[in-house]
Design a protein around this motif. Structure first.
Motif, PDB file in Angstrom:
ATOM      1  N   PRO A 119      12.405  45.207 -42.479  1.00 54.69           N
ATOM      2  CA  PRO A 119      12.204  44.031 -43.346  1.00 54.69           C
ATOM      3  C   PRO A 119      13.542  43.481 -43.818  1.00 54.69           C
ATOM      4  CG  PRO A 119      10.737  45.827 -43.976  1.00 54.69           C
ATOM      5  CD  PRO A 119      11.700  46.397 -42.985  1.00 54.69           C
ATOM      6  N   GLN A 120      13.766  42.193 -43.600  1.00 60.33           N
ATOM      7  CA  GLN A 120      15.010  41.563 -44.019  1.00 60.33           C
ATOM      8  C   GLN A 120      14.772  40.086 -44.299  1.00 60.33           C
ATOM      9  OE1 GLN A 120      17.859  41.271 -40.674  1.00 60.33           O
ATOM     10  NE2 GLN A 120      16.256  42.156 -39.395  1.00 60.33           N
ATOM     11  N   ILE A 121      15.559  39.565 -45.231  1.00 60.14           N
ATOM     12  CA  ILE A 121      15.459  38.145 -45.586  1.00 60.14           C
ATOM     13  C   ILE A 121      16.580  37.417 -44.872  1.00 60.14           C
ATOM     14  CG2 ILE A 121      15.457  36.481 -47.473  1.00 60.14           C
ATOM     15  CD1 ILE A 121      14.580  38.764 -49.313  1.00 60.14           C
ATOM     16  N   ILE A 122      16.229  36.469 -44.029  1.00 55.81           N
ATOM     17  CA  ILE A 122      17.201  35.759 -43.198  1.00 55.81           C
ATOM     18  C   ILE A 122      17.349  34.332 -43.707  1.00 55.81           C
ATOM     19  CG2 ILE A 122      17.718  34.957 -40.861  1.00 55.81           C
ATOM     20  CD1 ILE A 122      16.186  37.363 -39.807  1.00 55.81           C
ATOM     21  N   PHE A 123      18.605  33.919 -43.964  1.00 60.93           N
ATOM     22  CA  PHE A 123      18.882  32.576 -44.471  1.00 60.93           C
ATOM     23  C   PHE A 123      19.530  31.674 -43.420  1.00 60.93           C
ATOM     24  CE2 PHE A 123      17.575  34.121 -48.333  1.00 60.93           C
ATOM     25  CZ  PHE A 123      18.379  35.128 -48.867  1.00 60.93           C
ATOM     26  N   THR A 124      20.001  32.227 -42.324  1.00 58.18           N
ATOM     27  CA  THR A 124      20.734  31.452 -41.331  1.00 58.18           C
ATOM     28  C   THR A 124      19.815  31.021 -40.188  1.00 58.18           C
ATOM     29  OG1 THR A 124      21.385  33.501 -40.216  1.00 58.18           O
ATOM     30  CG2 THR A 124      22.906  32.591 -41.838  1.00 58.18           C
ATOM     31  N   ILE A 125      20.135  29.874 -39.622  1.00 55.64           N
ATOM     32  CA  ILE A 125      19.358  29.355 -38.493  1.00 55.64           C
ATOM     33  C   ILE A 125      19.928  29.931 -37.198  1.00 55.64           C
ATOM     34  CG2 ILE A 125      18.662  27.272 -37.257  1.00 55.64           C
ATOM     35  CD1 ILE A 125      18.883  25.745 -39.869  1.00 55.64           C
ATOM     36  N   HIS A 126      19.072  30.463 -36.362  1.00 55.71           N
ATOM     37  CA  HIS A 126      19.516  31.041 -35.104  1.00 55.71           C
ATOM     38  C   HIS A 126      19.861  29.935 -34.098  1.00 55.71           C
ATOM     39  CE1 HIS A 126      18.370  35.012 -36.432  1.00 55.71           C
ATOM     40  NE2 HIS A 126      17.147  34.582 -36.717  1.00 55.71           N
ATOM     41  N   PRO A 127      20.847  30.173 -33.238  1.00 54.38           N
ATOM     42  CA  PRO A 127      21.156  29.195 -32.180  1.00 54.38           C
ATOM     43  C   PRO A 127      19.993  29.117 -31.192  1.00 54.38           C
ATOM     44  CG  PRO A 127      22.380  31.237 -31.836  1.00 54.38           C
ATOM     45  CD  PRO A 127      21.727  31.348 -33.185  1.00 54.38           C
ATOM     46  N   PRO A 128      19.942  28.061 -30.371  1.00 55.91           N
ATOM     47  CA  PRO A 128      18.867  27.960 -29.372  1.00 55.91           C
ATOM     48  C   PRO A 128      18.800  29.227 -28.528  1.00 55.91           C
ATOM     49  CG  PRO A 128      20.139  25.934 -29.464  1.00 55.91           C
ATOM     50  CD  PRO A 128      20.859  26.925 -30.329  1.00 55.91           C
ATOM     51  N   PRO A 129      17.603  29.738 -28.280  1.00 54.97           N
ATOM     52  CA  PRO A 129      17.486  31.022 -27.584  1.00 54.97           C
ATOM     53  C   PRO A 129      17.986  30.969 -26.142  1.00 54.97           C
ATOM     54  CG  PRO A 129      15.337  29.955 -27.811  1.00 54.97           C
ATOM     55  CD  PRO A 129      16.299  29.157 -28.620  1.00 54.97           C
ATOM     56  N   ASN A 130      18.755  31.955 -25.770  1.00 50.44           N
ATOM     57  CA  ASN A 130      19.210  32.151 -24.398  1.00 50.44           C
ATOM     58  C   ASN A 130      18.572  33.454 -23.922  1.00 50.44           C
ATOM     59  OD1 ASN A 130      20.694  32.993 -22.076  1.00 50.44           O
ATOM     60  ND2 ASN A 130      22.393  31.673 -22.675  1.00 50.44           N
ATOM     61  N   LEU A 131      17.544  33.346 -23.096  1.00 48.60           N
ATOM     62  CA  LEU A 131      16.715  34.480 -22.734  1.00 48.60           C
ATOM     63  C   LEU A 131      17.524  35.659 -22.205  1.00 48.60           C
ATOM     64  CD1 LEU A 131      13.949  35.795 -22.236  1.00 48.60           C
ATOM     65  CD2 LEU A 131      13.889  34.653 -20.021  1.00 48.60           C
ATOM     66  N   LEU A 135      13.437  36.304 -36.534  1.00 50.65           N
ATOM     67  CA  LEU A 135      14.396  37.380 -36.285  1.00 50.65           C
ATOM     68  C   LEU A 135      15.397  37.041 -35.193  1.00 50.65           C
ATOM     69  CD1 LEU A 135      12.080  40.525 -36.486  1.00 50.65           C
ATOM     70  CD2 LEU A 135      13.709  39.725 -38.203  1.00 50.65           C
ATOM     71  N   GLY A 136      15.080  36.041 -34.349  1.00 53.21           N
ATOM     72  CA  GLY A 136      15.993  35.692 -33.267  1.00 53.21           C
ATOM     73  C   GLY A 136      16.004  36.724 -32.156  1.00 53.21           C
ATOM     74  N   ARG A 137      14.876  37.407 -31.935  1.00 51.04           N
ATOM     75  CA  ARG A 137      14.758  38.423 -30.904  1.00 51.04           C
ATOM     76  C   ARG A 137      13.509  38.167 -30.059  1.00 51.04           C
ATOM     77  NH1 ARG A 137      19.227  38.916 -31.971  1.00 51.04           N
ATOM     78  NH2 ARG A 137      20.395  40.753 -32.717  1.00 51.04           N
ATOM     79  N   TYR A 138      13.480  38.816 -28.901  1.00 51.42           N
ATOM     80  CA  TYR A 138      12.336  38.676 -27.998  1.00 51.42           C
ATOM     81  C   TYR A 138      11.402  39.875 -28.141  1.00 51.42           C
ATOM     82  CZ  TYR A 138      14.206  34.605 -25.590  1.00 51.42           C
ATOM     83  OH  TYR A 138      14.650  33.329 -25.291  1.00 51.42           O
ATOM     84  N   PHE A 139      10.096  39.587 -28.064  1.00 47.28           N
ATOM     85  CA  PHE A 139       9.068  40.601 -28.222  1.00 47.28           C
ATOM     86  C   PHE A 139       8.083  40.517 -27.055  1.00 47.28           C
ATOM     87  CE2 PHE A 139      10.785  39.962 -32.358  1.00 47.28           C
ATOM     88  CZ  PHE A 139      10.588  41.127 -33.081  1.00 47.28           C
ATOM     89  N   CYS A 140       7.449  41.646 -26.763  1.00 45.56           N
ATOM     90  CA  CYS A 140       6.403  41.652 -25.739  1.00 45.56           C
ATOM     91  C   CYS A 140       5.146  40.982 -26.285  1.00 45.56           C
ATOM     92  CB  CYS A 140       6.106  43.092 -25.297  1.00 45.56           C
ATOM     93  SG  CYS A 140       5.345  44.103 -26.596  1.00 45.56           S
ATOM     94  N   SER A 141       4.185  40.730 -25.418  1.00 50.93           N
ATOM     95  CA  SER A 141       2.961  40.041 -25.841  1.00 50.93           C
ATOM     96  C   SER A 141       2.138  40.884 -26.813  1.00 50.93           C
ATOM     97  CB  SER A 141       2.115  39.687 -24.607  1.00 50.93           C
ATOM     98  OG  SER A 141       1.798  40.858 -23.868  1.00 50.93           O
ATOM     99  N   GLY A 142       2.322  42.209 -26.786  1.00 54.53           N
ATOM    100  CA  GLY A 142       1.605  43.048 -27.734  1.00 54.53           C
ATOM    101  C   GLY A 142       2.159  42.938 -29.147  1.00 54.53           C
ATOM    102  N   CYS A 143       3.455  42.683 -29.272  1.00 54.35           N
ATOM    103  CA  CYS A 143       4.107  42.569 -30.584  1.00 54.35           C
ATOM    104  C   CYS A 143       4.271  41.118 -31.023  1.00 54.35           C
ATOM    105  CB  CYS A 143       5.476  43.246 -30.556  1.00 54.35           C
ATOM    106  SG  CYS A 143       5.423  45.011 -30.220  1.00 54.35           S
TER     107      CYS A 143
END
Length: 317
Positions: free
Chosen positions: A60-72, A104-112
């Motif tokens: 758990p974390q509070i994020i204030f910054t905008i992530h850059p466009p995702p690069n897979l 979060l700016g991360r990639y997740f599987c379809s289950g998550c």
């Protein structure tokens, strides 16, 4: 023994039945392992909680910054081609099946990541954007749990937004709410009004720069507590200006010697000393240029008392 029959379950009088005490009210101990759970399943669960050398579960974390466009590929390489939620590894050619969490700016599987959407605090704080963005199941649960918590100090994150539009107006109302409480609390004719004021969250009065995600949403769409704050402030000001008891607690400008009664909640025409809380006309007193008359008087009085005590000590006994 051969003639003995086991009675049917329906004929027995149970001490506790499922209807009176559902199983959800009887949680199993945390260190209890189910008989149906294999050692492999138990080991897998411990990994999902603690992580591995290559992967750690989201926290758990509070994020204030905008992530850059995702690069897979770039992000997945950082994640070592593992799901950010459960740590499941995928081959690079199947990485496109993973879904991006905009919080979060991360990639997740379809289950998550089941394509849940949520408003993002970083988009609201920096762009005043209330659009719904796709987030992981973990982020959706986290943001919902934080929705009513005052964890965003707008002056510390984006001071420019705090000085504009509805945020600035609402902040002024909250400062006025704090000043009004000092008068309404001691007035017998404002008991009901003070009860309405006390019903607001404590941070509304305690710190006008703290906001929850729900506060931003209500401000944007003109609903909820922000409207109630405006109503209570308007009623409170009317009461204080008309109440003889409250007016006795007002201030007179010591610079121009006017007989007009001043109050700290009159923020557009009153300047307030931050040391002694005295109020003056805005045109008469600028704390960055001139000294507060009351503060100077208090300093002179303390010096006089100090000199008097020294003089008394020097007198012969």
């Amino acid at each position: 023994m051969e003639d003995t029959k086991i009675p049917e379950a329906s004929s027995l009088k149970w001490l506790v039945n499922e209807r009176d005490c559902p199983q959800s009210l009887l949680p199993l101990p945390k260190n209890w392992n189910s008989a149906s759970e294999s050692e492999t399943d138990s080991f897998d669960k411990s990994i999902r909680l603690r992580g591995t050398v290559e992967w750690a579960p989201p926290r758990p974390q509070i994020i204030f910054t905008i992530h850059p466009p995702p690069n897979l590929l770039a992000v997945m390489e950082v994640q070592k081609f593992r799901c950010a939620g459960c740590g499941v590894k995928v081959q690079s050619k199947y990485a496109s099946t993973y879904r991006f969490c905009n919080y979060l700016g991360r990639y997740f599987c379809s289950g998550c990541h089941s394509k849940k959407t949520s408003r993002l605090p970083q988009m609201i704080l920096h762009r005043w954007d209330f659009s719904h963005y796709q987030v992981s199941n973990f982020s959706a649960t986290l943001l919902e749990s934080l929705r009513f918590d005052p964890v965003y100090n707008i002056f510390g994150i984006n001071p420019g937004l705090a000085r504009k539009g509805r945020i600035a107006i609402f902040r002024t109302y909250r400062i006025q709410l704090k000043f009004l409480g000092e008068y309404l609390r001691n007035c017998k004719g404002a008991i009901e009004l003070y009860e309405d004021l006390s019903a607001f969250p404590s941070y509304y009065v305690g710190d006008p720069d703290l906001y929850s995600l729900e506060d931003f949403i209500q401000l944007r769409f003109g609903t909820g507590l922000p409207l109630k704050v405006k109503e209570i402030v308007t009623k409170g000001i009317q009461h204080v200006l008309q109440c003889p008891l409250c007016r006795e607690l007002g201030f007179h400008c010591e610079i121009c010697k006017s007989q007009e009664v001043l109050f700290p909640f009159q923020m557009t025409r009153v300047s307030r000393c931050m040391k002694c809380s005295s109020c003056f006309h805005l045109r008469c007193f600028n704390p960055s240029i001139c000294e507060c008359p009351k503060c100077l008087r208090l300093i002179y009085r303390k010096k006089s008392i100090g000199l008097s005590s020294e003089f008394m000590n020097e007198l012969p006994v």
